[in-house]
Design an enzyme around this catalytic site. Structure first.
Site, PDB file in Angstrom:
ATOM      1  N   LYS A 172       0.862  -1.200   0.000  1.00  0.00           N
ATOM      2  CA  LYS A 172       0.000   0.000   0.000  1.00  0.00           C
ATOM      3  C   LYS A 172       0.891   1.239   0.000  1.00  0.00           C
ATOM      4  CE  LYS A 172      -2.444   1.234   3.873  1.00  0.00           C
ATOM      5  NZ  LYS A 172      -3.673   1.450   4.669  1.00  0.00           N
TER       6      LYS A 172
HETATM    7  C1  5RP Z   1      -2.073   4.298   8.449  1.00  0.00           C
HETATM    8  C2  5RP Z   1      -2.667   3.420   7.446  1.00  0.00           C
HETATM    9  C3  5RP Z   1      -4.012   3.741   6.916  1.00  0.00           C
HETATM   10  O1  5RP Z   1      -4.727   2.565   6.821  1.00  0.00           O
HETATM   11  C4  5RP Z   1      -3.842   4.373   5.573  1.00  0.00           C
HETATM   12  O2  5RP Z   1      -3.248   5.600   5.714  1.00  0.00           O
HETATM   13  C5  5RP Z   1      -5.134   4.413   4.733  1.00  0.00           C
HETATM   14  O3  5RP Z   1      -5.986   5.325   5.174  1.00  0.00           O
HETATM   15  P1  5RP Z   1      -6.166   6.754   4.495  1.00  0.00           P
HETATM   16  O4  5RP Z   1      -6.875   6.507   3.188  1.00  0.00           O
HETATM   17  O5  5RP Z   1      -7.005   7.479   5.492  1.00  0.00           O
HETATM   18  O6  5RP Z   1      -4.811   7.362   4.271  1.00  0.00           O
HETATM   19  O7  5RP Z   1      -2.087   2.452   7.031  1.00  0.00           O
HETATM   20  O8  5RP Z   1      -0.724   4.008   8.574  1.00  0.00           O
END
Ligand code: 5RP
Length: 257
Positions: A172
């Site tokens: 991610k």
């Molecule tokens: C924090 C995370 C969150 O899950 C990630 O940031 C996703 O959420 P957003 O779309 O609010 O950024 O991993 O470390």
């Protein structure tokens, strides 16, 4: 990849489209009761039937999600510091045994490339992958970005590639200009985090751009649960990710109350 690993991953990344809309509600693990997640049960209950997967900690899962709900889980298994401390000082907080007991289809943790504990968080990822491989459990590496790090293709590309090299099964990261370069350098699927809340149309545009540039979906939180219409917003994101809807079409879906 053996059967268990592939099968679990296919719960998260839907084989029909090769994409996923994960709903991230793990923010409290370092931010506490943040806007939109003060009452996690209230926030997630209407969204669970619409999300392909919930990214959540074990504590919120136990307290705030109905065990009878038809939900696919990716468990946040890292933590340690709060927003008051050094965020990169993370360790693994939840065991593989617990993830299996909670019926997770994946586990996720953050790596902090370029931050003071980058080496430890990267070796933590290696240890998590070693253990996950024994049980056929996919690992999501989250490329956490320190306040001082640029969110550009060079930096995010570096972080994503390192995550894949260490063995993460999917990654991610944030959207950036020339996002396609991040995707090109990373041989495992990338899901896009949404980041801070922005106007809905901009968030939909960012999603459409990411998909066009090769993302395998999103793991989005604030731009869904902090929206004035979270149900409409997740439906709109799904339309872009799984059906190739245009931003205008998706915005119309979001606008329907
Ligand atoms: C924090 C995370 C969150 O899950 C990630 O940031 C996703 O959420 P957003 O779309 O609010 O950024 O991993 O470390």
């Amino acid at each position: 990849m053996d059967f268990g690993m592939k099968n679990r991953l296919s719960h998260i990344i839907k084989p029909k489209t090769g994409k996923t809309v994960m709903l991230a509600v793990d923010h409290g693990y370092f931010q506490g009761p943040t806007t939109g997640l003060k009452d996690v049960r209230k926030t997630v209950t209407p969204l669970i039937p619409l999300a392909d997967c919930l990214f959540i900690t074990r504590g919120m899962l136990r307290t705030s999600v109905d065990p009878k709900s038809d939900v696919v889980l990716c468990l946040r298994v890292s933590g340690g510091p709060s927003i008051l401390g050094e965020l990169s000082n993370e360790d693994i907080t939840t065991s593989m045994e617990e993830a299996i007991r909670l019926n997770a289809s994946g586990v996720g943790m953050s790596i902090y490339v370029g931050a003071s504990n980058e080496d430890r968080t990267i070796s933590n990822l290696g240890r998590l992958v070693n253990e996950a491989e024994r049980y056929g459990m996919p690992v999501l590496a989250v490329t956490a970005v320190g306040k001082e790090m640029a969110r550009d293709a060079r930096y995010l590309g570096l972080a994503c590639r390192i995550a894949a090299e260490i063995g993460a099964h999917f990654v991610k990261t944030y959207y950036c200009e020339e996002f396609h370069k991040v995707v090109e350098g990373c041989p495992v699927p990338i899901v896009m985090a949404g980041g801070k809340k922005i106007p809905e149309k901009n968030a939909l545009q960012m999603t459409a751009n990411a998909i066009k540039e090769g993302a395998s979906g999103v793991d989005m939180g604030r731009n869904i649960f902090q929206s004035d219409n979270p149900v409409g917003m997740i439906k709109a994101i799904k339309a872009i990710v799984h059906k190739g809807a245009s931003v205008e079409e998706a915005f119309e879906i979001y606008s329907k109350k």
